[in-house]
Design a protein around this motif. Sequence first.
Motif, short mmCIF file in Angstrom:
data_model
loop_
_atom_site.label_atom_id
_atom_site.label_comp_id
_atom_site.label_asym_id
_atom_site.label_seq_id
_atom_site.Cartn_x
_atom_site.Cartn_y
_atom_site.Cartn_z
N MET A 1 0.84 -1.20 0.00
CA MET A 1 0.00 0.00 0.00
C MET A 1 0.87 1.25 0.00
O MET A 1 1.89 1.30 0.68
CB MET A 1 -0.91 0.00 1.23
N SER A 2 0.50 2.24 -0.77
CA SER A 2 1.27 3.48 -0.87
C SER A 2 1.19 4.26 0.43
O SER A 2 0.15 4.31 1.09
CB SER A 2 0.72 4.31 -2.02
N ARG A 3 2.31 4.88 0.79
CA ARG A 3 2.30 5.78 1.94
C ARG A 3 1.61 7.09 1.59
O ARG A 3 1.60 7.53 0.45
CB ARG A 3 3.73 6.10 2.37
N GLY A 9 0.97 21.48 2.52
CA GLY A 9 -0.44 21.63 2.88
C GLY A 9 -1.35 20.53 2.41
O GLY A 9 -2.53 20.51 2.78
N ALA A 10 -0.86 19.58 1.61
CA ALA A 10 -1.71 18.53 1.08
C ALA A 10 -1.20 17.15 1.49
O ALA A 10 0.00 16.90 1.51
CB ALA A 10 -1.76 18.63 -0.45
N TYR A 11 -2.15 16.26 1.81
CA TYR A 11 -1.83 14.86 2.06
C TYR A 11 -2.01 14.11 0.75
O TYR A 11 -3.10 14.13 0.16
CB TYR A 11 -2.77 14.28 3.14
N LEU A 12 -0.95 13.45 0.30
CA LEU A 12 -0.95 12.85 -1.03
C LEU A 12 -0.38 11.44 -1.01
O LEU A 12 0.47 11.12 -0.18
CB LEU A 12 -0.08 13.69 -1.99
N PRO A 13 -0.81 10.57 -1.96
CA PRO A 13 -0.10 9.31 -2.13
C PRO A 13 1.34 9.62 -2.53
O PRO A 13 1.58 10.58 -3.28
CB PRO A 13 -0.86 8.63 -3.28
N GLU A 14 2.28 8.82 -2.07
CA GLU A 14 3.68 9.15 -2.33
C GLU A 14 4.00 9.25 -3.82
O GLU A 14 4.87 10.02 -4.23
CB GLU A 14 4.61 8.15 -1.66
N GLU A 15 3.27 8.49 -4.65
CA GLU A 15 3.52 8.54 -6.09
C GLU A 15 3.15 9.89 -6.70
O GLU A 15 3.66 10.26 -7.76
CB GLU A 15 2.73 7.44 -6.81
N GLU A 16 2.29 10.61 -6.03
CA GLU A 16 1.84 11.91 -6.56
C GLU A 16 2.56 13.09 -5.91
O GLU A 16 2.31 14.24 -6.28
CB GLU A 16 0.33 12.06 -6.34
N ALA A 17 3.45 12.81 -4.97
CA ALA A 17 4.13 13.89 -4.25
C ALA A 17 5.23 14.49 -5.13
O ALA A 17 6.09 13.78 -5.65
CB ALA A 17 4.74 13.35 -2.97
N LYS A 18 5.19 15.80 -5.29
CA LYS A 18 6.16 16.49 -6.14
C LYS A 18 6.56 17.82 -5.52
O LYS A 18 5.75 18.46 -4.84
CB LYS A 18 5.59 16.75 -7.53
N ILE A 19 7.83 18.22 -5.76
CA ILE A 19 8.25 19.58 -5.46
C ILE A 19 8.90 20.16 -6.70
O ILE A 19 9.30 19.43 -7.61
CB ILE A 19 9.26 19.63 -4.27
N PRO A 112 6.80 31.62 0.07
CA PRO A 112 6.59 30.89 1.32
C PRO A 112 7.54 29.71 1.45
O PRO A 112 7.99 29.13 0.45
CB PRO A 112 5.15 30.41 1.21
N SER A 113 7.85 29.37 2.68
CA SER A 113 8.68 28.19 2.94
C SER A 113 7.96 26.93 2.47
O SER A 113 6.73 26.85 2.49
CB SER A 113 9.00 28.07 4.43
N GLY A 114 8.74 25.94 2.08
CA GLY A 114 8.16 24.65 1.71
C GLY A 114 8.22 23.70 2.89
O GLY A 114 9.06 23.84 3.78
N ILE A 115 7.32 22.73 2.91
CA ILE A 115 7.33 21.75 4.00
C ILE A 115 6.92 20.38 3.47
O ILE A 115 5.98 20.26 2.68
CB ILE A 115 6.40 22.19 5.16
N VAL A 116 7.66 19.37 3.89
CA VAL A 116 7.42 17.99 3.47
C VAL A 116 7.52 17.08 4.69
O VAL A 116 8.42 17.26 5.52
CB VAL A 116 8.46 17.55 2.41
N LEU A 117 6.62 16.13 4.81
CA LEU A 117 6.72 15.10 5.83
C LEU A 117 6.44 13.74 5.21
O LEU A 117 5.59 13.63 4.32
CB LEU A 117 5.73 15.31 6.98
N PHE A 118 7.15 12.72 5.69
CA PHE A 118 6.82 11.34 5.33
C PHE A 118 7.14 10.45 6.52
O PHE A 118 7.84 10.86 7.45
CB PHE A 118 7.53 10.88 4.06
#
Length: 287
Positions: A1-3, A9-19, A112-118
């Motif tokens: 299952m994808s994380r 600001g958005a909760y996303l499937p890891e495959e769709e996460a982009k910067i 604005p600052s960027g923010i990422v969590l996993f």
Amino acid sequence: MSRTVYVNGAYLPEEEAKISVFDRGFLMADAVYEVTSVLGGKLIDFDGHAARLARSLSELDMQSPVTRDELLAIHREMVARNGIEDGLVYLQVTRGNPGDRDFAFPDPAKVPSGIVLFTQSKPGLADNPAAKVGMKVISIPDIRWGRRDIKTVQLLYPSMGKMMAKKAGCDDAWFTEDGAVTEGTSNNAYIVKGGTIITRQLSEDILHGITRAAVLRFANEAQMIVEERPFTIDEAKAADEAFVTSASAFVMPVVEIDGVKLGSGKPGPVATRLREIYLDESRKTAV
């Protein structure tokens, strides 16, 4: 299952996460990070990590994109969405995406600052079998930049240090500067001699470890003797025992330095007891 990951600001499937390719964290390593452990579905030492994040941001004149309470809510949501029982939450804040590459900082009012969590699931994190046998370390010169107290993502040399250790058949490397140990590649370093715990004092030379602060507090409460000062690599080789502390390893015994076995060559009683105390007490205050 994808994380599920969190990106700006958005909760996303890891495959769709982009910067953006123009994010300064990617181009300039212009970013700071924190790693918070999770035991039993709860966050360990969250307040300490949040406070150090605020300090790192302040030292780099970087704006936080969220409040402390928002940050806690995001961490808890990430733990819940990913079903983390034991594991880690990685957080990174960057100076953001100015739309092009430039050495000058962008105006925070406009960018604005960027923010990422996993998250990373690590079942049995507190029961790491390495704690029963201990780590082997090598010493290497410390050639990092001078502000090691700021938890930036500039981790190339620490990564190289870990690879040097791996090539030598060891687990990690301790950095040395002017003959004295600064810290490990991703941890604070300690030796024990005659019952005294010795570790380098806080300064710009080392990371102000959150686990370090808790362990030293618990050591004092247990009436152990603590001496904060530099120690040489030769002192370390002659020590009765040694250990490291970090958010993910907690308290990890060190049994060999540069091929020299410490004491019996097995985890010592001080490191073993401190690991027990730290895990017991941290679970009580976990959020």
